[in-house]
Motif scaffolding. Sequence first.
Motif, PDB file in Angstrom:
ATOM      1  N   TYR A   9       0.740  -1.226  -0.053  1.00 16.44           N
ATOM      2  CA  TYR A   9       0.119  -0.084   0.029  1.00 16.44           C
ATOM      3  C   TYR A   9       0.954   1.089  -0.100  1.00 16.44           C
ATOM      4  O   TYR A   9       0.657   2.224  -0.745  1.00 16.44           O
ATOM      5  CB  TYR A   9      -0.997  -0.105   1.181  1.00 16.44           C
ATOM      6  N   VAL A  41      -6.127  -1.526  -0.065  1.00 12.99           N
ATOM      7  CA  VAL A  41      -6.774  -1.215   1.352  1.00 12.99           C
ATOM      8  C   VAL A  41      -8.214  -2.140   1.296  1.00 12.99           C
ATOM      9  O   VAL A  41      -8.464  -2.681   2.377  1.00 12.99           O
ATOM     10  CB  VAL A  41      -7.616   0.159   1.250  1.00 12.99           C
ATOM     11  N   ALA A  76      -7.045   6.367   5.297  1.00 11.34           N
ATOM     12  CA  ALA A  76      -7.349   4.848   4.973  1.00 11.34           C
ATOM     13  C   ALA A  76      -6.450   3.806   5.430  1.00 11.34           C
ATOM     14  O   ALA A  76      -6.731   2.814   6.004  1.00 11.34           O
ATOM     15  CB  ALA A  76      -7.629   4.732   3.610  1.00 11.34           C
ATOM     16  N   GLY A  77      -5.296   4.143   5.418  1.00  9.38           N
ATOM     17  CA  GLY A  77      -4.125   3.316   5.930  1.00  9.38           C
ATOM     18  C   GLY A  77      -4.202   3.228   7.522  1.00  9.38           C
ATOM     19  O   GLY A  77      -3.936   2.318   8.009  1.00  9.38           O
ATOM     20  N   ALA A  82      -7.194   1.245   8.518  1.00  7.25           N
ATOM     21  CA  ALA A  82      -7.005  -0.283   7.952  1.00  7.25           C
ATOM     22  C   ALA A  82      -6.042  -1.021   9.077  1.00  7.25           C
ATOM     23  O   ALA A  82      -6.339  -2.099   9.417  1.00  7.25           O
ATOM     24  CB  ALA A  82      -6.559  -0.419   6.806  1.00  7.25           C
TER      25      ALA A  82
END
Length: 262
Positions: free
Chosen positions: A84, A121, A240-241, A244
Amino acid sequence: GSVEIAMVVAFPTKEILWGSAPIDWCEENKPETNYYGIQEIHNTWTNIAYIVVALALFVRQTPKLRQIEHPRPRMVAAFLFRFYCVSIFMTGVTSWWFHATLLFVAQKSDEFFENCAILAVFYMSRKPLCLASVYWTMTHCVLLFVGIFTIRELFCEVHLVAMVLCGLTNLRLRITDLKQEVSNKAVIHEIQQHAIRCAGSFAIGGSAWLLDMFACKYVQDLRLHAFAWHVFTALSLHEAGVCAVDVIVCTALRNNDHPKTE
């Protein structure tokens, strides 16, 4: 008929690959105004946002994954998260290349890596994390590469939006599960806030992308692609990282401890 379809769905020739991109953004092209001959100055330098986000995520979030006790889930989570981060970093590099040169190959490279980040993701937020997650991620990337370079119309945009929606849905489902497993509501609230900021930032960036693309004559001076699309999607990828990783670690720990940054 079939000839037109073949022209749209076919791997590009060398001449097309290294020729001009079919898309030209709202910012005026002024290569004569700078030493390096950069086509779109602001659309180019603002890609530093992706590079900064990729490095910040890697440095600050990777240590959290060490809290996962079982080696296989920890290995899979670390692989997908590093993938990612690399995808975000390469999005910055290839988008920089694209806006500086407006080459077709640079455009497609940019589209490939931004989609890779989104699908990472999606697979990180699925459960359980196992070797199959890595297999499907890599298989998806191969198919994505073929699709982006052979289907020239709308494939990138449709795939990107679909994967964003699927990724956000996965995160929402995982957060719902965590509400039943983690009694510390502050932890869940913080994870939810990351998810909300992720979705909100993408919505702002996406709106700016549409305005820059379809209402250029009204918003050209605002540099929306540079200062809204690049900046807000970089922020969205950051949130988002973080979301997650926190979901993965909280699920693995199955307790009330907040994932810690070492």
